[in-house]
Write a protein that holds these residues in place. Structure first.
Motif, mmCIF file in Angstrom:
data_model
loop_
_atom_site.group_PDB
_atom_site.id
_atom_site.type_symbol
_atom_site.label_atom_id
_atom_site.label_comp_id
_atom_site.label_asym_id
_atom_site.label_seq_id
_atom_site.Cartn_x
_atom_site.Cartn_y
_atom_site.Cartn_z
ATOM 1 N N THR A 550 -10.634 -18.844 -5.416
ATOM 2 C CA THR A 550 -9.443 -18.958 -4.799
ATOM 3 C C THR A 550 -8.390 -18.093 -5.533
ATOM 4 O O THR A 550 -7.705 -17.111 -4.953
ATOM 5 N N LEU A 551 -8.347 -18.046 -6.939
ATOM 6 C CA LEU A 551 -7.520 -17.325 -7.709
ATOM 7 C C LEU A 551 -7.950 -15.883 -7.700
ATOM 8 O O LEU A 551 -7.055 -15.009 -7.563
ATOM 9 N N GLY A 552 -9.352 -15.511 -7.726
ATOM 10 C CA GLY A 552 -9.935 -14.344 -7.494
ATOM 11 C C GLY A 552 -9.686 -13.839 -6.200
ATOM 12 O O GLY A 552 -9.220 -12.446 -5.869
ATOM 13 N N ALA A 557 -6.426 -10.074 -3.104
ATOM 14 C CA ALA A 557 -5.168 -9.890 -1.949
ATOM 15 C C ALA A 557 -4.053 -9.252 -2.482
ATOM 16 O O ALA A 557 -3.379 -8.074 -1.933
ATOM 17 N N ALA A 558 -3.617 -9.765 -3.885
ATOM 18 C CA ALA A 558 -2.557 -9.049 -4.330
ATOM 19 C C ALA A 558 -2.787 -7.526 -4.783
ATOM 20 O O ALA A 558 -1.728 -6.702 -4.544
ATOM 21 N N ALA A 559 -3.825 -7.295 -5.381
ATOM 22 C CA ALA A 559 -4.163 -5.871 -5.739
ATOM 23 C C ALA A 559 -4.090 -5.113 -4.494
ATOM 24 O O ALA A 559 -3.900 -4.084 -4.346
ATOM 25 N N ASP A 561 -2.959 -5.726 -1.890
ATOM 26 C CA ASP A 561 -1.179 -5.534 -1.235
ATOM 27 C C ASP A 561 -0.532 -4.438 -1.975
ATOM 28 O O ASP A 561 0.063 -3.488 -1.454
ATOM 29 N N ASP A 562 -0.912 -4.532 -3.384
ATOM 30 C CA ASP A 562 -0.148 -3.607 -4.110
ATOM 31 C C ASP A 562 -0.702 -1.998 -4.000
ATOM 32 O O ASP A 562 0.201 -0.997 -3.936
ATOM 33 N N ARG A 563 -1.916 -2.050 -3.955
ATOM 34 C CA ARG A 563 -2.741 -0.520 -4.180
ATOM 35 C C ARG A 563 -3.011 -0.096 -2.747
ATOM 36 O O ARG A 563 -2.867 1.098 -2.712
ATOM 37 N N VAL A 564 -2.967 -0.905 -1.658
ATOM 38 C CA VAL A 564 -3.303 -0.291 -0.302
ATOM 39 C C VAL A 564 -2.117 -0.340 0.410
ATOM 40 O O VAL A 564 -1.479 0.440 1.257
ATOM 41 N N LEU A 565 -1.636 -1.859 0.762
ATOM 42 C CA LEU A 565 -0.454 -1.871 1.902
ATOM 43 C C LEU A 565 0.607 -1.514 1.199
ATOM 44 O O LEU A 565 1.484 -0.916 2.065
ATOM 45 N N ASP A 566 0.926 -1.568 0.033
ATOM 46 C CA ASP A 566 2.177 -1.118 -0.717
ATOM 47 C C ASP A 566 2.263 0.309 -0.489
ATOM 48 O O ASP A 566 3.221 0.931 0.002
ATOM 49 N N ARG A 567 1.271 1.080 -0.821
ATOM 50 C CA ARG A 567 1.071 2.419 -0.809
ATOM 51 C C ARG A 567 1.145 2.936 0.572
ATOM 52 O O ARG A 567 1.636 4.046 0.718
#
Length: 639
Positions: A550-552, A557-559, A561-567
């Motif tokens: 779950t943490l992985g 998901a956070a990565a 979000d940061d690297r794909v969705l955010d960009r």
């Protein structure tokens, strides 16, 4: 409308909330107020158990709040309030004056009130409300000493594990609503049609296994031992952990109707009783041993629900509540007095404090299932149901009973064993303050072992008396009267040889356990001992199978979000700005020029159109003649 039942649940809840709201200002008066409320609650519980009141209040459309006391809930409300009173009496002597006593006693009363709501609820929504408050207050009580991170972490583990299992109740309620909108009465859940019936059964089983610390959720109870001993004496003997077993006993018809729920409950309870019995045998910490034995003993109650031996399950519940709350409070008294929970450090403690030692012996022998104490007889009543259901369940249950005798006698072996001379000298040179102790005591006050407060002994003696006084309930005609009171049909009837066999097996196991050199060698391989001491590594398995993935997933998901969705969002914004600048520079200029040109042409046309408008009649006549002439020429040319 019954004021008795409303008062039964409202009195502890209201007083608990008031003590919590008042805070430290009521620390001095909190113990007396809490004990008074507990006495009144016990009186109301007995009255409700006799009268069987029922009440209802509107909540949501078609989903009212319904409470009621029948046979099974009558047994529970009396058991819960009686143990609550004993624990609060013990706590008044155990908790120092500088403790946050208003917060402690307020939380204990609020928990007791939520437990009473849970066991008197007759509908799933009402049950859920009591269930949720019970979980929240248990978290606060386990983490009562919130300044110590290890205790708050333990409270969070217990809360999250039970909270995850609690989702089963929402699954059950949702499936029942989908099948037939209505009040969701617990007694009519078995009327649910398939496939919803299987979802309701699965949800009930999941919630019950989690709350009662059955496999694979048992490890949370190990972490919960970080809480104060009076909390364990109430929550982990007669209240929170038995809520799941009570729910299964209450919904026995649902388990039977599902076709698979009863067998699942029976085998999970039986396997838990054996597996956690082995865990208890391997423990060297007294509270950890008692926690593992709680899982094992509740396994017998879950087994009873699975095989339809509800009378045996109720007897087991009452007898276990008396014995286990007694032993948890004894562990707390010795922790305060000696500053340790380790059995090796408690060697000979019963000899130095004989009154508490004798009381502990009664509780341990009852837990061991030795005749003539109550758990011996109660266990045989429910195992009779297992015998009727199949020899395999009975054999597993009898094996778990043997383990009960072993781990109970292990406690007595240590606390009554004479202390070696070298150990006596080491203890003399090591003051109790050198060992971690809670509540903290100034060094000057602990050069010698602290005596157990005299006020803590009477409630322990009453519980020890109950361990013996409950035995007649397991034999006719009292057992038959109890079955009638519970409103049950024909129940499994144990034969005399079953009582004799279980008593003899327990005596032999106890004798062998007493003769076994616990401080020396063992027959089990080292890896087996480590596995059992670490609670079968269930918590590690939960981390590997659930927490880490779950943490992985959360980190992925956070990565993402940061690297794909955010960009992508940033790139989209940058592109929009570039397009806006280009549009402003080129398209906007062209559009503005076209609009300006159209406006200029319109102005010119307006000026031209105004020139013939002179206001002179002869000019208008000349213009008309010219226009008609032009029209005539056009007509001639067109023809």
């Amino acid at each position: 409308m019954s004021p008795v039942l409303w008062a039964l649940v409202a009195l502890p809840v209201t007083c608990g909330v008031l003590l919590l709201a008042a805070g430290r200002t009521l620390d001095r008066w909190a113990p007396a107020a809490a004990v008074t409320v507990a006495i009144a609650s016990l009186g109301l519980a007995v009255t409700a158990a006799v009268r069987h009141p029922a009440v209802e209040a509107p909540l949501l459309d078609g989903l009212p709040v319904r409470l009621g006391v029948d046979g099974l809930s009558g047994v529970l409300v009396v058991t819960v309030t009686a143990v609550t009173l004993a624990v609060l009496l013990f706590s008044t002597a155990e908790f120092a004056a500088d403790e946050a006593r208003a917060r402690f006693f307020g939380l204990m009363l609020l928990f007791a009130g939520s437990m009473l709501v849970t066991v008197t609820a007759t509908t799933l929504p009402t049950l859920l409300m009591g269930w949720e408050v019970m979980g929240a207050t248990s978290w606060a009580l386990i983490g009562y000493w919130w300044r110590e991170p290890v205790r708050t972490a333990a409270a969070q583990t217990a809360f999250l594990v039970t909270r995850t299992a609690d989702l089963g109740l929402y699954l059950a309620a949702g499936a029942a609503l989908a099948a037939a909108p209505g009040p969701l009465s617990l007694d009519t859940l078995d009327d649910t049609g398939e496939p919803w019936l299987s979802f309701v059964t699965a949800g009930i089983l999941l919630a019950a296994f989690g709350k009662s610390a059955q496999l694979p959720f048992s490890f949370w109870l190990s972490r919960a031992m970080q809480g104060p001993s009076p909390v364990s004496a109430l929550l982990h003997s007669a209240a929170m952990v038995v809520a799941g077993a009570y729910l299964l006993l209450r919904t026995g018809t649902l388990l039977d109707a599902s076709g698979w729920g009863a067998d699942t409950a029976a085998w999970v309870g039986a396997v838990t009783a054996v597996a956690l019995g082995l865990v208890a045998v391997a423990q060297t910490d007294l509270k950890q041993l008692l926690a593992a034995s709680t899982c094992a003993q509740i396994g017998f109650m879950v087994l009873a629900a699975g095989v339809g031996a509800s009378t045996g399950g109720a007897l087991q519940l009452m007898a276990h509540a008396a014995a286990k709350s007694l032993l948890f409070m004894v562990a707390g008294a010795w922790l305060t007095s000696w500053g340790t929970q380790q059995l090796t450090e408690l060697r000979g403690v019963a000899r130095s404090q004989r009154s508490v030692g004798v009381i502990c012996t009664v509780g341990a022998l009852s837990l061991a299932g030795l005749p003539p104490l109550s758990l011996w007889a109660a266990k045989d009543v429910l195992l009779a149901g297992a015998l009727e259901d199949g020899g395999g369940l009975y054999a597993v249950g009898l094996g778990a009973a043997v383990l009960s005798a072993v781990y109970s006698v292990k406690i007595l072996w240590y606390v009554w064993r004479r202390t070696p001379a070298a150990e006596v000298e080491r203890r003399r040179r090591t003051p109790a303050s050198a060992v971690h102790r809670w509540p903290p005591v100034p060094k000057s006050a602990v050069e010698e072992r602290l005596p157990i407060p005299s006020g803590a002994v009477p409630p322990l003696a009453l519980l020890a008396l109950a361990c013996a006084a409950l035995t007649p309930l397991a034999f006719p005609p009292v057992r038959d009267a109890l079955t009638d009171y519970l409103g049950l049909g024909p129940q499994p009837d144990p034969h005399a040889w079953e009582f004799a066999v279980s008593g003899l097996v327990a005596l032999i196991a106890a004798a062998l356990a007493w003769a076994w050199p616990w401080g020396g060698r063992t027959l089990a391989p080292p890896w087996t001992r480590r596995l059992c001491r670490e609670w079968l590594r269930l918590e590690r398995a939960a981390h590997v199978l659930l927490v880490s993935p779950t943490l992985g997933l959360a980190r992925a998901a956070a990565a993402f979000d940061d690297r794909v969705l955010d960009r992508a969002v940033n790139a989209s914004g940058s592109g929009a700005l570039v397009l806006a600048r280009w549009t402003n520079r080129f398209v906007e200029g062209a559009v503005d020029g076209a609009v300006d040109g159209l406006a200029a042409a319109t102005r010119r046309l307006g000026r031209w159109a105004r020139r013939p408008q002179t206001g002179q009649l002869h000019q208008y006549l000349a213009q008309a003649v010219a226009a008609f002439s032009l029209i005539a020429v056009v007509l001639v040319l067109v023809r």
